[in-house]
Design an enzyme around this catalytic site. Structure first.
Site, PDB file in Angstrom:
ATOM      1  N   ARG A 159       0.830  -1.202   0.000  1.00  0.00           N
ATOM      2  CA  ARG A 159       0.000   0.000   0.000  1.00  0.00           C
ATOM      3  C   ARG A 159       0.870   1.259   0.000  1.00  0.00           C
ATOM      4  O   ARG A 159       0.405   2.344   0.346  1.00  0.00           O
ATOM      5  CB  ARG A 159      -0.942  -0.023   1.206  1.00  0.00           C
ATOM      6  N   ARG A 160       2.125   1.095  -0.399  1.00  0.00           N
ATOM      7  CA  ARG A 160       3.088   2.202  -0.360  1.00  0.00           C
ATOM      8  C   ARG A 160       3.674   2.511  -1.736  1.00  0.00           C
ATOM      9  O   ARG A 160       4.731   3.124  -1.840  1.00  0.00           O
ATOM     10  CB  ARG A 160       4.225   1.866   0.609  1.00  0.00           C
ATOM     11  N   CYS A 193       0.864  20.560 -10.493  1.00  0.00           N
ATOM     12  CA  CYS A 193      -0.590  20.481 -10.323  1.00  0.00           C
ATOM     13  C   CYS A 193      -1.004  19.032 -10.059  1.00  0.00           C
ATOM     14  O   CYS A 193      -1.581  18.729  -9.027  1.00  0.00           O
ATOM     15  CB  CYS A 193      -1.292  21.033 -11.556  1.00  0.00           C
ATOM     16  N   SER A 246      -4.912  21.458  -8.223  1.00  0.00           N
ATOM     17  CA  SER A 246      -5.576  22.536  -8.938  1.00  0.00           C
ATOM     18  C   SER A 246      -5.709  22.162 -10.402  1.00  0.00           C
ATOM     19  O   SER A 246      -4.781  21.571 -10.975  1.00  0.00           O
ATOM     20  CB  SER A 246      -4.736  23.817  -8.796  1.00  0.00           C
ATOM     21  N   ASP A 292      -7.274  23.751 -14.257  1.00  0.00           N
ATOM     22  CA  ASP A 292      -7.973  24.566 -15.235  1.00  0.00           C
ATOM     23  C   ASP A 292      -8.754  23.583 -16.103  1.00  0.00           C
ATOM     24  O   ASP A 292      -8.190  22.903 -16.966  1.00  0.00           O
ATOM     25  CB  ASP A 292      -6.936  25.341 -16.045  1.00  0.00           C
ATOM     26  N   ASN A 352      -4.909  15.759 -18.671  1.00  0.00           N
ATOM     27  CA  ASN A 352      -4.352  15.053 -17.519  1.00  0.00           C
ATOM     28  C   ASN A 352      -4.932  13.650 -17.371  1.00  0.00           C
ATOM     29  O   ASN A 352      -4.211  12.695 -17.054  1.00  0.00           O
ATOM     30  CB  ASN A 352      -4.592  15.847 -16.238  1.00  0.00           C
ATOM     31  N   HIS A 407     -11.598  24.256 -11.483  1.00  0.00           N
ATOM     32  CA  HIS A 407     -12.124  25.589 -11.755  1.00  0.00           C
ATOM     33  C   HIS A 407     -12.244  25.898 -13.243  1.00  0.00           C
ATOM     34  O   HIS A 407     -11.525  25.349 -14.072  1.00  0.00           O
ATOM     35  CB  HIS A 407     -11.259  26.661 -11.084  1.00  0.00           C
ATOM     36  N   TYR A 436     -12.186  29.297 -15.610  1.00  0.00           N
ATOM     37  CA  TYR A 436     -11.882  30.731 -15.620  1.00  0.00           C
ATOM     38  C   TYR A 436     -13.023  31.531 -16.233  1.00  0.00           C
ATOM     39  O   TYR A 436     -13.758  31.024 -17.089  1.00  0.00           O
ATOM     40  CB  TYR A 436     -10.586  30.985 -16.381  1.00  0.00           C
ATOM     41  N   ALA A 461      -4.295  31.714 -18.028  1.00  0.00           N
ATOM     42  CA  ALA A 461      -3.920  32.563 -16.906  1.00  0.00           C
ATOM     43  C   ALA A 461      -2.617  32.052 -16.312  1.00  0.00           C
ATOM     44  O   ALA A 461      -2.382  30.839 -16.249  1.00  0.00           O
ATOM     45  CB  ALA A 461      -5.019  32.559 -15.854  1.00  0.00           C
TER      46      ALA A 461
END
EC number: 2.1.1.45
Length: 283
Positions: A138-139, A158, A185, A187, A195, A225, A227, A282
């Site tokens: 589990r590591r 990110c 985070s 965008d 991603n 988020h 923008y 941004a």
């Protein structure tokens, strides 16, 4: 229709309808062209699950450049590079110095040596070895968010951690390799499916070299988020026609993680909507 499309539309609608608007608040990002504050509508703690046994999680609302996704993931985890000259796209150029370096982040952190059980290794080699020798551990993870190196890196990562977890299903001889991608985070317009596809490909590669089946990719986003300038683009995008997911596979002859190239990614029947160009970013 593509399950990735369904999740994306649902997530975007939820952010727009139920998210927190940061307009007028103190925020860090600025628009490059005006240097004005870049405000967002944000949602905390978004979790999406993709089962690679069912389909590859590529959007069809617009096409995701899957070869470029793989190229960047190889740059970080295989080449362990922090130099944009080792990357075929120009995504990271804005953060590079005159020599092409982005400093002590991403591939640089993956490739940094440490001692594990009296042997020198790095994060990716540790993952590959543990999956062979101790698959139910589990590591088994990589973590790019290393505080001691943040001051000398061009940007904080990110997507910062990938945790691997092995399961087994009744009647299946091979083990299932699953992964949890943690992201601080995102965008959503610029990077969400990019991603997802990147780490789906990474999971597929790691599974193949360990003779495992790629299973679930769980994507956890702390701050998802949209923008303010992206809102009308998102509104148009999520109303588009959806198509079946493409068929994505790897060259089955490759058994060494460090031998993969983008030529080993096989993409078939990828039908998608019109590409969106000149998305304002941004910084």
């Amino acid at each position: 229709m593509s399950y990735a499309d369904e999740l994306f539309v649902k997530m975007c609608r939820d952010i727009l309808d139920n998210g927190t608007d940061t307009k007028g608040e103190k925020v860090r990002p600025k628009w490059e062209d005006t240097n004005e504050s870049a405000y967002t509508i944000k949602r905390f703690g978004v979790v999406n699950r993709y089962d690679l046994r069912k389909e590859f999680p590529a959007l069809t609302l617009r096409k995701t450049a899957l070869k470029s996704c793989m190229d960047e993931i190889l740059w970080i985890y295989q080449k362990k590079s922090n130099n944009v000259n080792d990357l075929h796209s120009h995504i990271w150029d804005a953060w590079a110095d005159e020599n092409g370096s982005i400093g002590t982040c991403y591939g640089d952190v993956v490739g940094r040596k440490f001692i594990y059980k009296e042997e020198e290794t790095d994060q990716m080699d540790y993952v590959l070895r543990q999956l062979k020798e101790n698959p139910y551990s589990r590591r088994i993870m990589t973590n790019l968010y290393q505080f001691e190196y943040l001051h000398s890196g061009a940007l904080d990562p990110c997507c910062y951690s990938m945790t691997y977890s092995v399961t087994k299903e009744p009647g299946e001889e091979r083990l299932i390799l699953n992964g949890v991608l943690n992201q601080r985070s995102q965008d959503v317009l610029a990077a969400n499916n990019w991603n997802v596809c990147q780490y789906a490909i990474l999971l597929m590669m790691v599974a193949q070299v360990n003779d495992m089946i790629p299973g679930e990719l769980v994507h956890v986003i702390a701050d998802a988020h949209i923008y303010d300038r992206h809102v009308p683009v998102i509104e148009e995008l999520i109303k588009r026609e959806q198509y079946p997911a493409p068929k994505v596979s790897l060259n089955p002859e490759v058994k060494d993680f460090y031998k993969f190239t983008t030529d080993d990614l096989i993409v078939e029947d990828y039908q998608a909507g019109e590409q969106i160009k000149n998305i304002p970013i941004a910084v």
